[in-house]
Design an enzyme around this catalytic site. Structure first.
Site, short mmCIF file in Angstrom:
data_model
loop_
_atom_site.label_atom_id
_atom_site.label_comp_id
_atom_site.label_asym_id
_atom_site.label_seq_id
_atom_site.Cartn_x
_atom_site.Cartn_y
_atom_site.Cartn_z
N GLU A 57 -14.55 18.92 42.49
CA GLU A 57 -13.49 19.43 41.64
C GLU A 57 -13.74 18.91 40.23
OE1 GLU A 57 -9.73 18.71 43.69
OE2 GLU A 57 -8.78 18.70 41.73
N ASP A 68 -0.54 14.02 35.75
CA ASP A 68 -1.51 12.98 36.09
C ASP A 68 -0.96 11.59 35.89
OD1 ASP A 68 -3.95 14.33 36.94
OD2 ASP A 68 -3.90 15.25 34.95
#
Lengths: 281, 411
Positions: A57, A68
């Site tokens: 990824e 995040d």
């Protein structure tokens, strides 16, 4: 864990996961941001990760990474300071594809919107990319993106969450091609000390609602044992922050970082392999 | 057609660009508000708080002296500066805090730039017994230490955000991170008409009271409607509140004033519509300041409350359709207006509102040239008071802080 049969649902990345399932194990998906610690060092990191991961990824750094946790925020902030561009994701995809592994890009939506959804899909497909994970784009807003990915044969991986209603899980999985990304906890990216009790629940709900699509579980996995546990019920285990944490903030120190990451990646791959035999035992 | 549509779009703008994990909470909020606004008990409780706690209705003041500086125009000030906590912000906060209670949630989080929305949120949390945490960019906590202390006095926890540019947009990112992990018991009390649906709609409806009152005050006290409505636009909540009731009145001009900082041409500004382009930020499609790739560019303004690289999606729609126009006012122009209104009317406006005051004056002078016989009536939303800005004014005007004279000491 069963194998999947409909090639139209599996696309490229789902087929890669299915190949692992046919070998009697889940897939290991490893995440790294392109451009960290800088672009060329990150390409080395993608090569190293490709030795152990089944799918890689490629995270695109973004100025406002509101999904995040600290580790990925700090890494992507440094990557942006060192000048990473959207087009560098295509170089990373090419690097992973050259290693014989399956590259998928993960990005906040605005970067695709500004590149142009059709151009982005075209250029990523040309670089050997298999698909794109869009954490802040749900199918509700994705008409243009669905057209672009169809036009260029890319997979589109949307997310489901423990808070998703059955209707939304069905709608989201129907819009996916490749696999569906199930977030195991309500929260942002980052390693957690224990795996979530919600993880097997969301995996089970997804499978019951739509058995034609593999389910990947992400958020919180940090070591081989956690990977083994997730691999016992999911079709793919996704690891990000724990890998990113191995890499140094300065490109000059990359060699030792790559060694540390290779060790962790091997442990995670081993965990994924063990997961299925634990289940059988 | 009334906007937004059922999925929160104003034409191509708005929408819901959020992680799936937050979809359920946004749907719940949308549903709760639609039910609550039909519920007489909710409407009565909110009206009581607005009137007897916070001080509505706010006056409409004719600025007779200041108008002399504005060509042939007469300037009318909608006095949100006199409202509890010193700005229009608490209109929205009281409504959302009541919704928080209705949803059975016990905690609110908020982002704040200058601190006004944070103070308003902490105030409502104190009143209604909610736990409260306010996210504030680390730079802003240093620029606005007084408001940090106010929030703490009110019982809120203030969290400085040291990531990114350490300003309002990063505070919003951190509030989103908190919310996605705590959504079961926490409401994210967004302070402007931005973010994902239903916030642009919800906050507009809670701020609509500004133009409901102003329109009626005009009709009752001044016989007719204003020719123009002028308001400053950061995220744009006071402007939407001031515009809302006038949007269907085609003869009323709507003018939003964006913060041009050092000037749009310098790149150091916060004029999102004037100097940005459409993209997706913080959950909605709207005009944003961004580089070629779509990375957000930091905004600049002397006014912390306008220092944000996005704008509410309805403003993007109003700008594209031409129903409202948007013009830039620089730091210098805003600070000149700050001093001029203070000296002529004895009203110290917030620096945010000073942008609207400057824009109204510019408009009045322009109209006097274009139509010398016209006597235009300009309504300005004076969204907040300038007490919080005295330190900035002190630096800006190079004041020494020394008395003008001293008397009475011993030789």
């Amino acid at each position: 864990m069963t194998t999947f049969t409909d090639p139209a649902r599996l696309g490229i990345s789902g087929k890669a996961i299915n190949t692992c399932l046919e070998q009697g194990r889940a897939a290991f998906i490893g995440y790294l941001p392109v451009g960290y610690p800088d672009v060329s060092a990150s390409l080395e990191a993608f090569k190293t990760l490709s030795e152990c991961a089944d799918l890689v990824e490629i995270g695109m750094p973004y100025s406002d990474p509101f999904l995040d946790g600290t580790v990925i925020q700090q890494a992507t902030t440094r990557a942006l300071m060192r000048g990473v561009r959207t087009r560098d994701a295509f170089r990373a995809a090419e690097t992973v594809a050259t290693c014989g592994k399956t590259p998928v890009v993960m990005t906040y939506w605005n970067l695709i919107e500004q590149y142009g959804p059709d151009s982005f899909a075209r250029d990523l497909a040309a670089a050997g990319g298999a698909g794109v994970i869009t954490p802040d784009l749900t199918p509700d807003e994705a008409d243009e993106w669905i057209a672009a990915t169809d036009a260029h044969g890319l997979d589109r991986i949307f997310l489901i969450a423990p808070s998703s209603t059955p209707e939304r899980i069905a709608m989201t999985m129907a819009a996916c091609r490749g696999w569906v990304y199930a977030t195991s906890v309500m929260g942002v990216t980052g390693v957690r000390t224990t795996t979530s009790i919600a993880a097997p629940v969301i995996a089970g709900r997804a499978r019951e609602i739509d058995p034609t699509l593999p389910v990947g579980i992400g958020l919180g996995i940090g070591n081989g044992d956690q990977a083994a546990e997730v691999a016992s019920y999911a079709d793919a285990a996704i690891v990000g922050s724990a890998l990113v944490r191995c890499l140094p903030p300065e490109p000059v120190d990359i060699a030792s970082g790559l060694a540390a990451m290779a060790t962790l990646a091997a442990e995670l791959a081993d965990g994924v392999h063990r997961g299925r035999s634990q289940q059988l035992a | 057609m009334t906007l937004p549509d059922d999925t929160g779009h104003f034409g191509r703008y708005g929408g819901t660009f959020v992680p799936e994990a937050l979809r359920a909470a946004l749907a719940e909020l949308d549903e709760e508000f639609r039910v609550a606004r039909q519920d007489p008990a909710f409407v009565a409780e909110l009206a009581d708080l607005q009137r007897n706690y916070a001080g509505r209705p706010t006056p409409l003041t004719v600025a007779k002296n200041f108008s002399k500086e504005c060509g042939n125009a007469t300037i009318y000030l909608k006095r949100e500066d006199l409202y509890h906590t010193g700005a229009h912000k608490i209109n929205n906060v009281l409504g959302q805090a009541l919704l928080t209670k209705r949803m059975g949630k016990t905690r609110v989080i908020a982002e704040t730039g200058a601190g006004q929305h944070g103070v308003a949120t902490a105030t409502a949390a104190a009143l209604l017994g909610l736990e409260c945490r306010v996210y504030m960019g680390e730079l802003d906590t240093q620029r606005q230490a007084l408001n940090v202390a106010r929030m703490q006095l009110l019982g809120a926890e203030v969290c400085a955000v040291a990531s990114g540019s350490r300003t309002l947009k990063d505070a919003m990112n951190q509030a989103m991170r908190d919310w996605v992990a705590t959504v079961d018991n926490t409401h994210y009390l967004i302070g402007t008409v931005g973010g994902p649906h239903p916030f642009p709609y919800l906050v507009r409806e809670l701020q609509r009271i500004i133009s409901i009152e102003a329109r009626q005050q005009f009709l009752d006290e001044h016989g007719g409607l204003p020719d123009w409505v002028v308001a400053c636009v950061g995220g744009g909540s006071n402007a939407i509140g001031a515009f809302a009731e006038f949007i269907p009145e085609e003869q009323v001009g709507l003018l939003g004033i964006e913060a041009a900082g050092d000037g749009i041409e310098t790149g150091r500004h916060a004029a999102t519509i004037g100097g940005g382009r459409p993209g997706v930020l913080h959950g909605a499609r709207t005009y944003i300041l961004q580089d070629e790739d779509g990375q957000t560019i930091e905004s600049h303004s002397v006014s912390a409350g306008l220092d944000y690289p996005g704008v509410g999606p309805e403003h993007a729609w109003l700008a594209d359709t031409g129903r409202a126009s948007y013009e830039p006012i620089t730091d210098v122009e805003a600070m000149d207006a700050f001093r001029l209104l203070t000296r002529t009317e004895g009203i110290i406006p917030a620096i945010e509102s000073s942008h609207a005051v400057a824009g109204a004056r510019k408009l009045g002078l322009r109209l006097a040239q274009e139509e010398p016989t016209a006597r235009p009536r300009i309504l300005v939303c004076l969204s907040g008071r300038g007490d919080k800005d005295v330190a900035t004014a002190f630096d800006w005007f190079g004041m020494a802080g020394k008395p003008d004279l001293t008397v009475g000491g011993l030789e």
